[in-house]
Enzyme design. Structure first.
Site, PDB file in Angstrom:
ATOM      1  N   PRO A  77       3.763   0.053 -46.464  1.00 48.32           N
ATOM      2  CG  PRO A  77       4.578  -1.403 -44.847  1.00 48.32           C
ATOM      3  CD  PRO A  77       3.329  -1.031 -45.570  1.00 48.32           C
ATOM      4  CD  GLU A  93       0.596 -10.548 -41.780  1.00 47.69           C
ATOM      5  OE1 GLU A  93       0.392 -10.494 -40.555  1.00 47.69           O
ATOM      6  OE2 GLU A  93       1.679 -10.233 -42.340  1.00 47.69           O
ATOM      7  NE  ARG A 118       3.902  21.967 -40.085  1.00 46.29           N
ATOM      8  CZ  ARG A 118       4.823  22.622 -40.783  1.00 46.29           C
ATOM      9  NH1 ARG A 118       5.074  22.263 -42.034  1.00 46.29           N
ATOM     10  NH2 ARG A 118       5.511  23.594 -40.243  1.00 46.29           N
ATOM     11  CG  ASP A 121       7.922  24.017 -42.743  1.00 51.73           C
ATOM     12  OD1 ASP A 121       6.959  23.554 -43.333  1.00 51.73           O
ATOM     13  OD2 ASP A 121       7.861  24.624 -41.663  1.00 51.73           O
TER      14      ASP A 121
HETATM   15  C1  4FV Z   1       2.851   1.586 -43.081  1.00 57.28           C
HETATM   16  C2  4FV Z   1       4.033   2.304 -43.306  1.00 57.28           C
HETATM   17  C3  4FV Z   1       2.734   0.314 -42.349  1.00 57.28           C
HETATM   18  C4  4FV Z   1       1.745  -2.781 -42.647  1.00 57.28           C
HETATM   19  C5  4FV Z   1       0.955  -3.934 -42.167  1.00 57.28           C
HETATM   20  C6  4FV Z   1      -0.098  -1.902 -41.488  1.00 57.28           C
HETATM   21  C7  4FV Z   1       1.336  -1.629 -41.782  1.00 57.28           C
HETATM   22  C8  4FV Z   1      -0.246  -3.376 -41.454  1.00 57.28           C
HETATM   23  N1  4FV Z   1       1.849   2.265 -43.648  1.00 57.28           N
HETATM   24  N2  4FV Z   1       3.705   3.422 -44.012  1.00 57.28           N
HETATM   25  N3  4FV Z   1       5.284   1.986 -42.919  1.00 57.28           N
HETATM   26  N4  4FV Z   1       1.534  -0.330 -42.425  1.00 57.28           N
HETATM   27  O1  4FV Z   1       3.701  -0.144 -41.718  1.00 57.28           O
HETATM   28  O2  4FV Z   1       2.392   3.370 -44.198  1.00 57.28           O
HETATM   29  O3  4FV Z   1      -1.401  -3.745 -42.175  1.00 57.28           O
END
Ligand code: 4FV
Length: 259
Positions: free
Chosen positions: A90, A117, A154, A169
Site C-alpha cells: 500500500p 504486517e 494483456r 481500452d
Molecule cells: C497491497 C495493496 C496490500 C499489506 C499488508 C499485504 C498488504 C499485507 N499490496 N497494493 N493495497 N498489501 O494491501 O499492493 O502484508
C-alpha cells in the site's frame, strides 16, 4: 517467450488456477508469458523454516524476515541480473494503465508478495520499485501481484488475440470507455441507440468519443484533467459542457437514465 514473471510468495498455490484460465492461460500455453512461483519459505535455513517474527519495538502482528526474502531475490537475480524487482505494498506508487504499459516493456519482472504486517525494512534494499494497486489493505500481496500480471500481460502483443488491441481500452488516452451494446436490439423496450445500427462508421465513432467524454466528465473528471484530447475531442467536450447535442438526440445524462 516475451515476458517472465517470478512471483516470490508464501502461498504459491494461489497462482495455480487464476492465471491459467482464459486469455492469460492461452498466453502461457502460447509461450508468450511465463509465470513462475518461488516459495520464500524454501530460502529459510532453519529446520522450522521460520519466515516471520515479532516486530522490534513491540506492536501487533508479525513481520516477514529479511534473510529468506534476500536469498530468494538473489537466487532469481543470479539467473538474470537485469530482472526488475517489484514489492506490492500500500506504500507503493499507484498502479495505473501508464505504469502497466511501462512495465510491459520489461522482459523479466520479479514480484514480492508481502504477508502479515509487511516485510523487514532492510528487504527494500533488494527492491527496484514499490507499487500499490489501491488505498486499501489486503491480507497479502498475492492478489495485487495477479492484478499486475493480468494488466501487464494483456499489453503484450499477441496476448489479446490478433484482432483486439489495447488501443481501444478504457484509459487508453485516460478516457473511460463508451457504452457497449449487443443483441437484442430491443430489451424490454430499451433500444440500442440508432446511431449504432446505422452502419455510418464516422457517426458511430463520433458518438462513441462523445459518450466516452461524457462518461468521463460525469464519473472521473480527474481523468479528463490529464487526458490528451485531440482538438476534435476538445470540441466535443465543449459541446457536452454546453449541453449541445451532435446527433440530434440531445444531451442527456446517460448515467441518470440508467438508474
Ligand atoms: C497491497 C495493496 C496490500 C499489506 C499488508 C499485504 C498488504 C499485507 N499490496 N497494493 N493495497 N498489501 O494491501 O499492493 O502484508
Amino acid at each position: 517467450m516475451r515476458m517472465k514473471f517470478d512471483v516470490l510468495t508464501l502461498f504459491p498455490n494461489m497462482f495455480s488456477s487464476p492465471l491459467r484460465e482464459s486469455i492469460l492461460g492461452k498466453a502461457v500455453e502460447k509461450g508468450l508469458i511465463q509465470i513462475q512461483t518461488v516459495n520464500i519459505r524454501n530460502f529459510t535455513l532453519d529446520k522450522h523454516q521460520v519466515v516471520d517474527d515479532a516486530p522490534y519495538g513491540g506492536g501487533q502482528g508479525m513481520v516477514m524476515k529479511v534473510e529468506p526474502i534476500a536469498r530468494a531475490i538473489e537466487s532469481v537475480k543470479s539467473q538474470n541480473r537485469s530482472a526488475w524487482t517489484i514489492y506490492l505494498t500500500p506504500q507503493g506508487k499507484p498502479f495505473d494503465q501508464d505504469l502497466a504499459k511501462r512495465l510491459s516493456t520489461r522482459p523479466h519482472l520479479v514480484l514480492l508478495c508481502g504477508r502479515y504486517e509487511g516485510v523487514d525494512e532492510r528487504a527494500r534494499e533488494f527492491i527496484d520499485e514499490e507499487i500499490s494497486i489501491g488505498d486499501y489493505v489486503l491480507t497479502g500481496g498475492e492478489l495485487a501481484a495477479m492484478v499486475l500480471i493480468d494488466a501487464v500481460s494483456r499489453l503484450i502483443p499477441g496476448v489479446l488475440g490478433s484482432d483486439r488491441s489495447a488501443e481501444e481500452d478504457s484509459f487508453f488516452n485516460s478516457l473511460l470507455e463508451y457504452p457497449q451494446y449487443t443483441r437484442p436490439v430491443d430489451f424490454r423496450g430499451r433500444r440500442v441507440p440508432e446511431v449504432l445500427l446505422s452502419g455510418n462508421h464516422s457517426a458511430i465513432s463520433l458518438w462513441r468519443r462523445r459518450e466516452a467524454i461524457k462518461r468521463t466528465l460525469l464519473r472521473r473528471p480527474d481523468l479528463l484533467a490529464k487526458a490528451s484530447l485531440t482538438d476534435e475531442e476538445k470540441g466535443l467536450l465543449e459541446e457536452v459542457l454546453q449541453g449541445k447535442s451532435i446527433d440530434g438526440c440531445g444531451l442527456r445524462n446517460a448515467d441518470e437514465e440508467q438508474k
